[in-house]
Each structure stands twice: as C-alpha cells, then as structure tokens.
Write a protein that holds these residues in place. Structure first.
Motif, PDB file in Angstrom:
ATOM      1  N   ILE A 179       1.556   2.085  -8.470  1.00  0.00           N
ATOM      2  CA  ILE A 179       1.771   3.170  -7.497  1.00  0.00           C
ATOM      3  C   ILE A 179       0.916   2.941  -6.259  1.00  0.00           C
ATOM      4  O   ILE A 179       1.320   3.211  -5.126  1.00  0.00           O
ATOM      5  N   ASN A 180      -0.287   2.394  -6.470  1.00  0.00           N
ATOM      6  CA  ASN A 180      -1.225   2.211  -5.365  1.00  0.00           C
ATOM      7  C   ASN A 180      -0.815   1.090  -4.414  1.00  0.00           C
ATOM      8  O   ASN A 180      -1.357   0.972  -3.317  1.00  0.00           O
ATOM      9  N   THR A 181       0.146   0.250  -4.818  1.00  0.00           N
ATOM     10  CA  THR A 181       0.587  -0.834  -3.926  1.00  0.00           C
ATOM     11  C   THR A 181       1.606  -0.364  -2.905  1.00  0.00           C
ATOM     12  O   THR A 181       1.941  -1.101  -1.973  1.00  0.00           O
ATOM     13  N   VAL A 182       2.117   0.848  -3.048  1.00  0.00           N
ATOM     14  CA  VAL A 182       3.110   1.382  -2.110  1.00  0.00           C
ATOM     15  C   VAL A 182       2.433   1.694  -0.771  1.00  0.00           C
ATOM     16  O   VAL A 182       1.375   2.325  -0.739  1.00  0.00           O
ATOM     17  N   GLY A 183       3.035   1.227   0.315  1.00  0.00           N
ATOM     18  CA  GLY A 183       2.494   1.526   1.648  1.00  0.00           C
ATOM     19  C   GLY A 183       2.162   0.264   2.419  1.00  0.00           C
ATOM     20  O   GLY A 183       2.658  -0.824   2.126  1.00  0.00           O
ATOM     21  N   ILE A 184       1.290   0.421   3.399  1.00  0.00           N
ATOM     22  CA  ILE A 184       0.895  -0.702   4.254  1.00  0.00           C
ATOM     23  C   ILE A 184      -0.194  -1.512   3.560  1.00  0.00           C
ATOM     24  O   ILE A 184      -1.170  -0.956   3.059  1.00  0.00           O
ATOM     25  N   ASP A 185      -0.025  -2.829   3.539  1.00  0.00           N
ATOM     26  CA  ASP A 185      -1.051  -3.712   2.982  1.00  0.00           C
ATOM     27  C   ASP A 185      -2.348  -3.510   3.767  1.00  0.00           C
ATOM     28  O   ASP A 185      -2.356  -3.599   5.002  1.00  0.00           O
ATOM     29  N   PRO A 186      -3.482  -3.244   3.084  1.00  0.00           N
ATOM     30  CA  PRO A 186      -4.721  -2.907   3.804  1.00  0.00           C
ATOM     31  C   PRO A 186      -5.287  -4.045   4.642  1.00  0.00           C
ATOM     32  O   PRO A 186      -6.044  -3.798   5.576  1.00  0.00           O
ATOM     33  N   LEU A 187      -4.935  -5.289   4.340  1.00  0.00           N
ATOM     34  CA  LEU A 187      -5.494  -6.419   5.087  1.00  0.00           C
ATOM     35  C   LEU A 187      -4.499  -7.066   6.033  1.00  0.00           C
ATOM     36  O   LEU A 187      -4.839  -7.402   7.164  1.00  0.00           O
ATOM     37  N   SER A 188      -3.255  -7.249   5.598  1.00  0.00           N
ATOM     38  CA  SER A 188      -2.276  -7.947   6.435  1.00  0.00           C
ATOM     39  C   SER A 188      -1.421  -7.010   7.282  1.00  0.00           C
ATOM     40  O   SER A 188      -0.813  -7.428   8.263  1.00  0.00           O
ATOM     41  N   GLY A 189      -1.337  -5.722   6.890  1.00  0.00           N
ATOM     42  CA  GLY A 189      -0.519  -4.765   7.629  1.00  0.00           C
ATOM     43  C   GLY A 189       0.959  -4.827   7.295  1.00  0.00           C
ATOM     44  O   GLY A 189       1.771  -4.146   7.930  1.00  0.00           O
ATOM     45  N   SER A 191       4.317  -3.942   5.223  1.00  0.00           N
ATOM     46  CA  SER A 191       4.753  -2.794   4.415  1.00  0.00           C
ATOM     47  C   SER A 191       5.222  -3.269   3.042  1.00  0.00           C
ATOM     48  O   SER A 191       5.860  -4.324   2.920  1.00  0.00           O
ATOM     49  N   ARG A 192       4.908  -2.459   2.008  1.00  0.00           N
ATOM     50  CA  ARG A 192       5.254  -2.842   0.635  1.00  0.00           C
ATOM     51  C   ARG A 192       5.931  -1.665  -0.067  1.00  0.00           C
ATOM     52  O   ARG A 192       5.381  -0.550  -0.075  1.00  0.00           O
ATOM     53  N   PHE A 193       7.095  -1.910  -0.631  1.00  0.00           N
ATOM     54  CA  PHE A 193       7.813  -0.932  -1.459  1.00  0.00           C
ATOM     55  C   PHE A 193       8.041   0.397  -0.729  1.00  0.00           C
ATOM     56  O   PHE A 193       7.970   1.468  -1.343  1.00  0.00           O
ATOM     57  N   THR A 194       8.287   0.350   0.567  1.00  0.00           N
ATOM     58  CA  THR A 194       8.500   1.588   1.328  1.00  0.00           C
ATOM     59  C   THR A 194       9.979   1.953   1.418  1.00  0.00           C
ATOM     60  O   THR A 194      10.297   3.117   1.685  1.00  0.00           O
ATOM     61  N   PHE A 195      10.882   0.974   1.259  1.00  0.00           N
ATOM     62  CA  PHE A 195      12.333   1.202   1.260  1.00  0.00           C
ATOM     63  C   PHE A 195      12.818   1.945   2.508  1.00  0.00           C
ATOM     64  O   PHE A 195      13.773   2.713   2.456  1.00  0.00           O
ATOM     65  N   GLY A 196      12.106   1.753   3.617  1.00  0.00           N
ATOM     66  CA  GLY A 196      12.500   2.382   4.867  1.00  0.00           C
ATOM     67  C   GLY A 196      12.190   3.868   4.957  1.00  0.00           C
ATOM     68  O   GLY A 196      12.593   4.536   5.906  1.00  0.00           O
ATOM     69  N   ILE A 197      11.454   4.399   3.983  1.00  0.00           N
ATOM     70  CA  ILE A 197      11.085   5.830   3.983  1.00  0.00           C
ATOM     71  C   ILE A 197       9.749   5.973   4.711  1.00  0.00           C
ATOM     72  O   ILE A 197       8.718   5.463   4.247  1.00  0.00           O
TER      73      ILE A 197
END
Length: 491
Positions: A179-189, A191-197
């Motif tokens: 669950i914590n991997t959803v969102g913007i990667d903290p180092l590279s910027g 997006s991960r698992f956002t599905f355009g939402i």
C-alpha cells in the motif's frame, strides 16, 4: 550545579497564574485533539499556532508543548474504549486496551494508559534535560543504513502481532508495505500504481487507513453479526488500577520509556515505531506472552510509555540542533521562528528561558495530565455503556469526519471505508490488521533509506556500519525465533 540553577530558573518562568492556566488549557486541548481521530499531535499544535502569536514567546511555546505531550495520551482514550486510535501511535494500545473494555475493565485499560503515559513522559523529559546536546550530536551522525536497519528491526514486531500465526501476520505486513508504494516515488519522482487517479499521486494517508482498519472494521463486523441492538458490554468498571497492579508492570514501563526516548531521538522514526517495538519487546519478555492481544495490561503500558517518552527524545534534535525529530517538531520549529527564535546550539545561551521553560512546563503538564485523567477515567468509561445502536453510528460519523479532516478530501473518506472493508475481511479470515498499519508506517523509512544507503556506499554498507549490522543481526534472530518455535511445536 549549573543544570540545577537553570531548572530553578525554568520553574521561575512559570511563576504566576498565567503560565499555569496556559499549561492546563494546553493539556485539556491536547487530550481532546488526541482523542479525536484525524487530529494528530502535529495537527493540534498547528491549529493553535495562530492563537499563540499574540502571546509572549515563552507562553506560546509552553502552550504548544503542553498540547504536544497530552495529545499523545489522548489518542489512547478512544483506542481503549471504541478501538479507534486517536493517533497512529495508539494503534498498539488498542491491541490490548480494547479487549480490556470488552471484558468490562475499561477503567483498568484507561488507568494503565494514563500511568504509563505520565511516567514515560517524565522519563523522556529527564533524558532531554540531562543529555540533550550530546545525544542530538550522536543522532545526527546516523547513516541511512542505520535507519534501514531500524525499520527492519521494527518489522520484527510482526511475530508478536499475529497471535501465534506468523504467516498471516507476514501477509498483512507485506500488504501494508505494498500500500505504501502507491504514489510518487520519493527519490525519482516517478508515479507508481496511480492508474491516472489524481489523489493517488499523494498515496494513501495513514490516518484514514488506521481508522478504517481498526474502527470501521468493528462496525462492519457488528453489522454482519447483527449486534446493533445490544451493548458492547453489559457492565463497565471505571475502577482505576491499584498500586499493587501498577507495581507489577514497573519493569515494562521503565524499559519502554527508555526505548521510546532512544527511538524518538532518531529524526523521522517517531512514536508509532517506538510503540510497536516496545509492545513487541514486552510480549517477548513476558511470562505470559499468550495473553497479549486479549487484554494484557503490559501491552497497554508498554505502548503508552514508549509513545509519551518519544516526545522528550524527539525534542532533543530540535532544541540542540534545530532538526525536527517528528512532524510535530517541524510545526514547533515554525512556531519558534514565528516568534524570532532559532532552535539550535545557540538557543541554550541566547534564550535559556525558552529552553528551560520547555523542560519545566513538560514536567508540570505531565502532572496535570495525570490529575485530569484520574478524575476523568470514570466519565470516559461510561462511553461504552451507550447502546450499540447509538455507539456504532457515532463511531462511523467520527471515523468519516476524522478521515476528511486530514486533507479535506472526500477521497480519504472513501479510502477509510475501503480500508474498513479490508479490515473486516482480514478479521473474518483470521488475519491481524495491526501489521498492515506497521507496514504503512515503516514503508517510507525502509525504502528511502535503503536506496540512499546503496547510492552512497554500495550494498555492503549494511554490513560495514557497526550499528546497522548489530540491528540486522538482532532482527534476523527475532525473525527466526517464532518460526523455529512453530516448527519445533509442530514436530
């Protein structure tokens, strides 16, 4: 001798009715903020910063630190009574606090929470007073590998949260990490698992997840079992723990207070990690580890002592180096700068009345919190005597309002309901929900510091840094121990 003179000077800044009134007001507000899901200690302090602008710098800081220390205790009230942790750190308290309420011993759960919070808070302040500067310099030298090892060490608590089933606890914590991997990667910027939402670019907020997993899952389970016409418990005791009962958990409180202070010094580690690690250690060292999760008072005491003592630890890097040890400390830095006060080594010389005023006001705030909690425990315990047909809709309303209050987002309300359904499914099939919270809390600390450490010094750095290697070895041992026990008992 100089330290004693400075403390006397600190107490002199509290002379008069105004400082005492400010502390009492701060403690009352802090307890209310902590008990309200969605309003974390950092939120409570931030909300009161504008009101402190017209005060003198000393009174403003006294008000804010009083809210800080008492809101950590306030989170345990709803955690014990209705399984709704008011703060993330109180999630560990709910594991044994709520079962005590279901047994009709809400007063005992609230009492041990209060006593442990007070002792832990005072312990953390004493360490803050004695070792602020040297400990802060030590903490700032920690390598990212050490933070990664701390997060791995925190994951060893999974074995104690699974109530005997380590495999299901591991599944739950891996779900939390995912669950914590959803969102913007903290180092590279990236997006991960956002599905355009769009709301998912910020990831899932911890508070709605926490409220859903703990509070709404209880409501959904009650709906499934048709319990809306009864009471949570028929008879509730608001009786405070006796001196003998408190004496039996003295080692747990002292050990957890020390551990909470040390973990609090790690910038970014925070009270939640301290609470879970202390809870795990209390279970591993208990003579009756099987009672944890079903109403063990040591579990409540361990969580709350670590939770409150971490406040003193987190203030060490703030005051000595100007580095926030937690989200609340970051808000406090802003409040200090608002009053033209710059935290750091020079603060002890340029504004000693602020530093030692903080020390002494924290001690008095803990004492006031103990008095207010002692006389309020019977009143708090009456909450669960309300019929479930009224209580559960109230829990639902509080949960949804608290989730919305975090970011003023209806997406968080939907996330809260979603996590409530996940918690209900987990409980139905015997999966613990606490490891999910642990995974979400530790996810950022784990990922960011692993990658930073590897980029700085390569993958072998985890075994060349002495502190990192030590914590990883201890973590490996603690991971292997429950697996070995299960294998041995199965054979």
């Amino acid at each position: 001798m100089e330290l004693l003179d400075n403390l006397i000077y600190g107490f002199s800044t509290l002379a008069g009715w105004k400082p005492i009134l400010v502390i009492v007001s701060g403690v009352i507000v802090g307890i209310m903020v902590g008990a309200m899901p969605g309003l974390s200690p950092s939120t409570g302090v931030a909300l009161l910063v504008p009101f402190s602008y017209t005060m003198s710098p000393a009174l403003a800081v006294i008000l804010l630190v009083s809210i800080y220390i008492s809101s950590n205790y306030g989170g345990s009230i709803t955690a014990v009574l209705i399984n709704t942790p008011g703060t993330p750190a109180a999630a560990a308290t709910a594991l044994d606090g709520y079962p005590l309420t279901l047994k009709g011993e809400a007063g005992k759960g609230l009492g041990f929470s209060l006593i442990a919070s007070t002792i832990g808070g005072i312990f953390g302040v004493i360490i803050l007073i004695l070792f602020a500067v040297p400990l802060a310099k030590l903490a700032i030298g920690f390598h990212p590998a050490d933070y990664f090892a701390l997060a791995i060490f925190g994951l060893t608590t999974v074995g104690s949260l699974g109530k005997g089933n380590v495999a299901k606890a591991m599944v739950a914590v891996l779900f939390g990490l995912l669950i914590n991997t959803v969102g913007i990667d903290p180092l590279s910027g990236v997006s991960r698992f956002t599905f355009g939402i769009d709301p998912l670019y910020d990831g899932f907020s911890l508070i709605p997840a926490l409220i859903g997993l703990f509070a709404l899952s209880v409501v959904f389970s009650a709906l499934e079992e048709g319990k809306l016409g009864s009471q949570v418990v028929e008879k509730v005791s608001g009786k405070f723990p006796t001196i003998l009962e408190t004496w039996k958990v003295k080692y747990t409180i002292v050990r957890s207070s020390f551990l909470g202070t040390i973990i609090g010094i790690f910038p970014g580690a925070g009270a939640t990690i301290a609470s879970f690690i202390s809870y795990n250690l209390a279970q591993r060292t208990s003579k009756e580890p099987e009672t944890f999760g079903s109403g063990a008072v040591d579990g409540v005491a361990a969580s709350e002592a670590a939770n409150s003592s971490s406040v003193g630890g987190a203030l060490i890097p703030l005051l000595a180096l100007g580095i926030p040890g937690s989200a609340t400390d970051a808000v406090l830095i802003g409040a200090l700068q608002l009053h033209d006060i710059t935290p750091g080594p020079l603060l002890f010389e340029s504004n000693p009345e602020i530093v030692y005023g903080i020390f002494t006001s924290l001690l008095i705030a803990n004492a006031i919190m103990l008095v207010l909690g002692y006389y309020g425990v019977r009143l708090f315990a009456k909450v669960v005597e309300v019929p479930t047909s009224i209580l559960y809709p109230m829990i639902l309303a509080i949960a949804l309002i608290g989730s919305f209050a975090v970011r003023n987002s209806f997406f968080d309300v939907g996330a809260c309901i979603g996590f409530g359904l996940i918690g209900w499914i987990f409980k139905r099939y015997g999966y613990p929900v606490a490891p999910v919270v642990l995974g979400i809390v530790l996810g950022n600390l784990l990922e960011e510091n692993f990658r930073r450490a590897v980029m700085m010094d390569g993958p072998m750095v985890f075994f060349t840094e002495p502190l990192s290697l030590t914590m990883l070895l201890v973590a490996a041992l603690l991971f292997a121990l429950p697996i070995y026990r299960n294998y041995k008992s199965g054979r």
